[in-house]
Design a protein around this motif. Structure first.
Motif, PDB file in Angstrom:
ATOM      1  N   TYR A 162       0.834  -1.209   0.000  1.00 29.99           N
ATOM      2  CA  TYR A 162       0.000   0.000   0.000  1.00 29.99           C
ATOM      3  C   TYR A 162       0.866   1.255   0.000  1.00 29.99           C
ATOM      4  O   TYR A 162       0.602   2.205  -0.746  1.00 29.99           O
ATOM      5  CB  TYR A 162      -0.915  -0.025   1.226  1.00 29.99           C
ATOM      6  CG  TYR A 162      -1.631   1.265   1.507  1.00 29.99           C
ATOM      7  CD1 TYR A 162      -2.725   1.670   0.742  1.00 29.99           C
ATOM      8  CD2 TYR A 162      -1.215   2.103   2.540  1.00 29.99           C
ATOM      9  CE1 TYR A 162      -3.388   2.867   0.998  1.00 29.99           C
ATOM     10  CE2 TYR A 162      -1.867   3.295   2.808  1.00 29.99           C
ATOM     11  CZ  TYR A 162      -2.953   3.674   2.035  1.00 29.99           C
ATOM     12  OH  TYR A 162      -3.600   4.857   2.295  1.00 29.99           O
ATOM     13  N   PHE A 163       1.902   1.276   0.825  1.00 32.28           N
ATOM     14  CA  PHE A 163       2.810   2.418   0.845  1.00 32.28           C
ATOM     15  C   PHE A 163       3.460   2.612  -0.522  1.00 32.28           C
ATOM     16  O   PHE A 163       3.584   3.735  -1.017  1.00 32.28           O
ATOM     17  CB  PHE A 163       3.886   2.228   1.917  1.00 32.28           C
ATOM     18  CG  PHE A 163       3.534   2.821   3.247  1.00 32.28           C
ATOM     19  CD1 PHE A 163       3.796   4.154   3.533  1.00 32.28           C
ATOM     20  CD2 PHE A 163       2.927   2.060   4.222  1.00 32.28           C
ATOM     21  CE1 PHE A 163       3.471   4.705   4.756  1.00 32.28           C
ATOM     22  CE2 PHE A 163       2.596   2.596   5.458  1.00 32.28           C
ATOM     23  CZ  PHE A 163       2.864   3.921   5.730  1.00 32.28           C
TER      24      PHE A 163
ATOM     25  N   ARG B 113       0.934   5.830  -1.363  1.00 31.82           N
ATOM     26  CA  ARG B 113       1.315   6.936  -0.497  1.00 31.82           C
ATOM     27  C   ARG B 113       2.431   7.763  -1.125  1.00 31.82           C
ATOM     28  O   ARG B 113       3.413   7.209  -1.650  1.00 31.82           O
ATOM     29  CB  ARG B 113       1.792   6.433   0.872  1.00 31.82           C
ATOM     30  CG  ARG B 113       0.754   5.652   1.659  1.00 31.82           C
ATOM     31  CD  ARG B 113      -0.511   6.444   1.893  1.00 31.82           C
ATOM     32  NE  ARG B 113      -0.275   7.645   2.681  1.00 31.82           N
ATOM     33  CZ  ARG B 113      -1.148   8.628   2.833  1.00 31.82           C
ATOM     34  NH1 ARG B 113      -2.311   8.577   2.214  1.00 31.82           N
ATOM     35  NH2 ARG B 113      -0.858   9.675   3.579  1.00 31.82           N
ATOM     36  N   PRO B 114       2.308   9.105  -1.083  1.00 32.75           N
ATOM     37  CA  PRO B 114       3.376   9.952  -1.630  1.00 32.75           C
ATOM     38  C   PRO B 114       4.630   9.902  -0.779  1.00 32.75           C
ATOM     39  O   PRO B 114       5.725  10.161  -1.268  1.00 32.75           O
ATOM     40  CB  PRO B 114       2.748  11.351  -1.619  1.00 32.75           C
ATOM     41  CG  PRO B 114       1.679  11.288  -0.569  1.00 32.75           C
ATOM     42  CD  PRO B 114       1.153   9.889  -0.601  1.00 32.75           C
ATOM     43  N   SER B 115       4.469   9.596   0.515  1.00 29.66           N
ATOM     44  CA  SER B 115       5.618   9.497   1.421  1.00 29.66           C
ATOM     45  C   SER B 115       5.707   8.076   1.948  1.00 29.66           C
ATOM     46  O   SER B 115       4.683   7.427   2.193  1.00 29.66           O
ATOM     47  CB  SER B 115       5.453  10.465   2.598  1.00 29.66           C
ATOM     48  OG  SER B 115       6.438  10.223   3.589  1.00 29.66           O
ATOM     49  N   ASP B 116       6.948   7.585   2.113  1.00 31.21           N
ATOM     50  CA  ASP B 116       7.103   6.236   2.645  1.00 31.21           C
ATOM     51  C   ASP B 116       7.331   6.231   4.145  1.00 31.21           C
ATOM     52  O   ASP B 116       7.598   5.187   4.742  1.00 31.21           O
ATOM     53  CB  ASP B 116       8.256   5.514   1.944  1.00 31.21           C
ATOM     54  CG  ASP B 116       9.607   6.177   2.221  1.00 31.21           C
ATOM     55  OD1 ASP B 116       9.619   7.318   2.743  1.00 31.21           O
ATOM     56  OD2 ASP B 116      10.639   5.559   1.914  1.00 31.21           O
ATOM     57  N   LEU B 117       7.238   7.413   4.801  1.00 31.83           N
ATOM     58  CA  LEU B 117       7.408   7.474   6.252  1.00 31.83           C
ATOM     59  C   LEU B 117       6.292   6.716   6.945  1.00 31.83           C
ATOM     60  O   LEU B 117       5.118   6.805   6.562  1.00 31.83           O
ATOM     61  CB  LEU B 117       7.437   8.922   6.725  1.00 31.83           C
ATOM     62  CG  LEU B 117       8.657   9.744   6.287  1.00 31.83           C
ATOM     63  CD1 LEU B 117       8.548  11.168   6.789  1.00 31.83           C
ATOM     64  CD2 LEU B 117       9.944   9.095   6.797  1.00 31.83           C
ATOM     65  N   ALA B 118       6.642   5.968   7.987  1.00 31.33           N
ATOM     66  CA  ALA B 118       5.682   5.085   8.647  1.00 31.33           C
ATOM     67  C   ALA B 118       4.484   5.835   9.201  1.00 31.33           C
ATOM     68  O   ALA B 118       3.371   5.296   9.244  1.00 31.33           O
ATOM     69  CB  ALA B 118       6.375   4.305   9.763  1.00 31.33           C
TER      70      ALA B 118
ATOM     71  N   ASP C 261      -8.016   4.181   7.461  1.00 38.10           N
ATOM     72  CA  ASP C 261      -9.276   3.956   6.749  1.00 38.10           C
ATOM     73  C   ASP C 261      -9.045   3.802   5.247  1.00 38.10           C
ATOM     74  O   ASP C 261      -9.704   2.989   4.586  1.00 38.10           O
ATOM     75  CB  ASP C 261     -10.259   5.089   7.042  1.00 38.10           C
ATOM     76  CG  ASP C 261      -9.658   6.473   6.781  1.00 38.10           C
ATOM     77  OD1 ASP C 261      -8.419   6.582   6.667  1.00 38.10           O
ATOM     78  OD2 ASP C 261     -10.435   7.448   6.687  1.00 38.10           O
ATOM     79  N   HIS C 262      -8.081   4.588   4.694  1.00 39.87           N
ATOM     80  CA  HIS C 262      -7.756   4.443   3.269  1.00 39.87           C
ATOM     81  C   HIS C 262      -7.132   3.074   3.000  1.00 39.87           C
ATOM     82  O   HIS C 262      -7.408   2.457   1.964  1.00 39.87           O
ATOM     83  CB  HIS C 262      -6.781   5.538   2.842  1.00 39.87           C
ATOM     84  CG  HIS C 262      -7.425   6.900   2.784  1.00 39.87           C
ATOM     85  ND1 HIS C 262      -6.743   8.029   2.377  1.00 39.87           N
ATOM     86  CD2 HIS C 262      -8.682   7.309   3.093  1.00 39.87           C
ATOM     87  CE1 HIS C 262      -7.556   9.071   2.431  1.00 39.87           C
ATOM     88  NE2 HIS C 262      -8.739   8.657   2.868  1.00 39.87           N
ATOM     89  N   PHE C 263      -6.301   2.616   3.927  1.00 38.86           N
ATOM     90  CA  PHE C 263      -5.663   1.310   3.759  1.00 38.86           C
ATOM     91  C   PHE C 263      -6.703   0.192   3.770  1.00 38.86           C
ATOM     92  O   PHE C 263      -6.636  -0.742   2.956  1.00 38.86           O
ATOM     93  CB  PHE C 263      -4.639   1.076   4.870  1.00 38.86           C
ATOM     94  CG  PHE C 263      -4.068  -0.323   4.884  1.00 38.86           C
ATOM     95  CD1 PHE C 263      -3.365  -0.822   3.797  1.00 38.86           C
ATOM     96  CD2 PHE C 263      -4.248  -1.148   5.992  1.00 38.86           C
ATOM     97  CE1 PHE C 263      -2.848  -2.113   3.810  1.00 38.86           C
ATOM     98  CE2 PHE C 263      -3.739  -2.435   6.008  1.00 38.86           C
ATOM     99  CZ  PHE C 263      -3.041  -2.921   4.926  1.00 38.86           C
TER     100      PHE C 263
ATOM    101  N   LYS D  72     -10.038  -4.470  -1.770  1.00 40.52           N
ATOM    102  CA  LYS D  72     -10.079  -4.673  -3.210  1.00 40.52           C
ATOM    103  C   LYS D  72      -8.967  -5.603  -3.713  1.00 40.52           C
ATOM    104  O   LYS D  72      -8.962  -5.981  -4.884  1.00 40.52           O
ATOM    105  CB  LYS D  72      -9.960  -3.329  -3.929  1.00 40.52           C
ATOM    106  CG  LYS D  72     -11.094  -2.359  -3.607  1.00 40.52           C
ATOM    107  CD  LYS D  72     -10.849  -1.003  -4.254  1.00 40.52           C
ATOM    108  CE  LYS D  72     -11.927  -0.002  -3.886  1.00 40.52           C
ATOM    109  NZ  LYS D  72     -11.655   1.342  -4.459  1.00 40.52           N
ATOM    110  N   GLN D  73      -8.024  -5.932  -2.835  1.00 39.12           N
ATOM    111  CA  GLN D  73      -6.898  -6.741  -3.270  1.00 39.12           C
ATOM    112  C   GLN D  73      -7.268  -8.216  -3.344  1.00 39.12           C
ATOM    113  O   GLN D  73      -8.016  -8.733  -2.517  1.00 39.12           O
ATOM    114  CB  GLN D  73      -5.713  -6.558  -2.310  1.00 39.12           C
ATOM    115  CG  GLN D  73      -5.271  -5.121  -2.135  1.00 39.12           C
ATOM    116  CD  GLN D  73      -4.990  -4.446  -3.462  1.00 39.12           C
ATOM    117  OE1 GLN D  73      -4.144  -4.899  -4.237  1.00 39.12           O
ATOM    118  NE2 GLN D  73      -5.703  -3.354  -3.722  1.00 39.12           N
TER     119      GLN D  73
END
Length: 452
Positions: A108-109, A113-118, A124-126, A132-133
């Motif tokens: 998902y990251f 996600r635009p940033s890979d910071l944890a 909720d987006h995840f 859907k996966q």
């Protein structure tokens, strides 16, 4: 000339100052070259206590209360898995499940996600992305893919929550960062599309046994009449079985890198028919796994007839030999790999082989709804309940930890002081299993047949 209003006076504790701003108290200090300004409290007393704590940490060059190290989720995930492998330590099977679960969040990251910071995460987006996966249900690349069931989805989210609990403990997250997965109320998540559980009745069980071949029948008969998990059955050694007294002992084998799922050792009574079946399976062998691979020849295998102590010594020597060529100590994963090789050479059956034999035989018997050997454990527990076997005896036999409610059983301290005698357990289990006489009669006939 109009004078500028004087700001509230700052107060200081060593290298840390605190001040009132817009009705709340703030802290200011320098952590190395980095200025830190944070809202910390609603009252002056709380702010003064926090300032004193931070000042003491700065004076001792310790990480401050509000310091943290930003990490990418990939780095956090690896640290979490390493912690469970080298510090906890969790079982290799658990680590594999954690690795699979957290791979979804890393994907998902990478994709969304635009940033890979944890800490750059929206739980909720995840969840919406995860629903859907499509995944392979058993992890095999050739299996038809489907979306995660609710139970699998919740497990992934529970592991992700644990990852962020670990991250907070290691100060990988900003101050006041709330665990994003704690807000999802996972315990209240509905399980609506769970895989249906198949429970045998006497007729279905007999039909299954009649369709089983000579290698398959004893495996599934013992699963059906003891309630063992598949992993417990395949790691059962001949020395764990007391055929004279009719008991089967499920024991941890940490030196061989195998442990019971719940770590709870137990003894399971064997009825006369189960003893007869095991006698035919074991034959003249004196050591090694009770159930061995199809067409495995223990007499011509170096590890085919070794007891637990001998297998442990063989594994110790292999670990020592592998360790001698490395400057680092072998990881738990590497030791587990060597242990699996020892078990394999001793003739142990792969759990996947037990599952496929179950599916094939169930299909042949016309039991299309049954697709998992765990059905035997469900059926065993249900039969005990039908026979009104005491809940404590059921839990002891199945290897579950009795809950406080069940332990008291409405009897208060009387329930806590009640202990189950082995004779009582054996009598009650046999009474329940005798409810289905036809499968037992078939087992007696099979056990008396001369092995070809």
């Amino acid at each position: 000339m109009r004078r500028r209003k004087k700001s509230a006076q700052r107060k200081r504790v060593g290298r840390v100052s605190y001040y009132l701003h817009h009705g709340a108290w703030y802290l200011y200090y320098r952590d190395g070259d980095r200025p830190v300004r944070l809202r910390v409290a609603d009252t002056e007393d709380e702010a003064e206590q926090i300032a004193a704590q931070v000042n003491a940490q700065l004076a001792s060059s310790s990480p401050t209360l509000f310091s943290f190290t930003s990490v990418s989720f990939s780095e956090l995930r690896q640290a979490f898995l390493n912690h469970h492998e080298n510090v906890a330590p969790s079982s290799p099977a658990t680590i594999r499940r954690y690795r699979s679960a957290t791979q979804h969040l890393e994907n998902y990251f990478n994709e969304c996600r635009p940033s890979d910071l944890a800490h750059a995460i929206r739980a909720d987006h995840f969840v919406a992305w995860l629903r859907k996966q499509k995944v392979s249900p058993n992890g095999h690349p050739n299996t038809a893919k489907r979306v995660l069931r609710d139970k699998g989805l919740r497990f992934v989210l529970e592991v992700c929550r644990s990852v962020y609990i670990y991250a907070a403990q290691q100060r990988f997250l900003p101050p006041y960062f709330e665990n994003p997965f704690s807000k999802l109320n996972l315990e209240r998540m509905r399980i609506e599309d769970a895989k249906p559980i198949f429970v045998f009745d006497a007729e279905d069980e007999l039909r299954f046994f009649q369709k089983a071949d000579d290698w398959t029948f004893p495996i599934h008969f013992i699963l059906a009449k003891t309630g063992l998990r598949s992993g417990e059955l395949i790691h059962l050694l001949i020395e764990d079985v007391d055929l004279e007294n009719g008991w089967l002992h499920v024991r941890n084998k940490p030196e061989l890198h195998w442990k019971i799922k719940t770590r709870r050792e137990r003894s399971v009574p064997l009825i006369e028919e189960a003893v007869a079946v095991l006698r035919r399976v074991i034959g003249n062998r004196t050591a090694g796994p009770v159930f061995i691979r199809h067409q495995f020849d223990p007499l011509n295998s170096p590890l085919g007839n070794l007891d637990q102590m001998a297998l442990q010594e063989e594994l110790r020597q292999r670990i020592s030999h592998a360790d001698s060529g490395s400057v680092l100590t072998l990881s738990q994963t590497m030791e587990e790999k060597l242990a699996r090789a020892v078990w394999r050479e001793a003739g142990v059956i792969r759990s996947e082989r037990v599952r496929t034999s179950f599916i094939r035989t169930a299909k042949s018997a016309g039991l299309k709804q049954s697709s998992c050997p765990k059905s035997w454990r469900h059926s065993f527990a249900t039969l005990l309940q039908d026979a009104n076997v005491d809940p404590l005896i059921r839990q002891i036999t199945l290897g579950h930890k009795p809950s406080e409610d069940v332990r008291s059983g409405g009897l208060g301290m009387t329930g806590v002081y009640t202990h189950t005698r082995a004779t009582t357990q054996k009598r009650e289990i046999e009474r329940a299993l005798r409810f289905w006489p036809q499968p037992l009669a078939y087992a007696r006939q099979w056990a008396s047949t001369i092995k070809s």
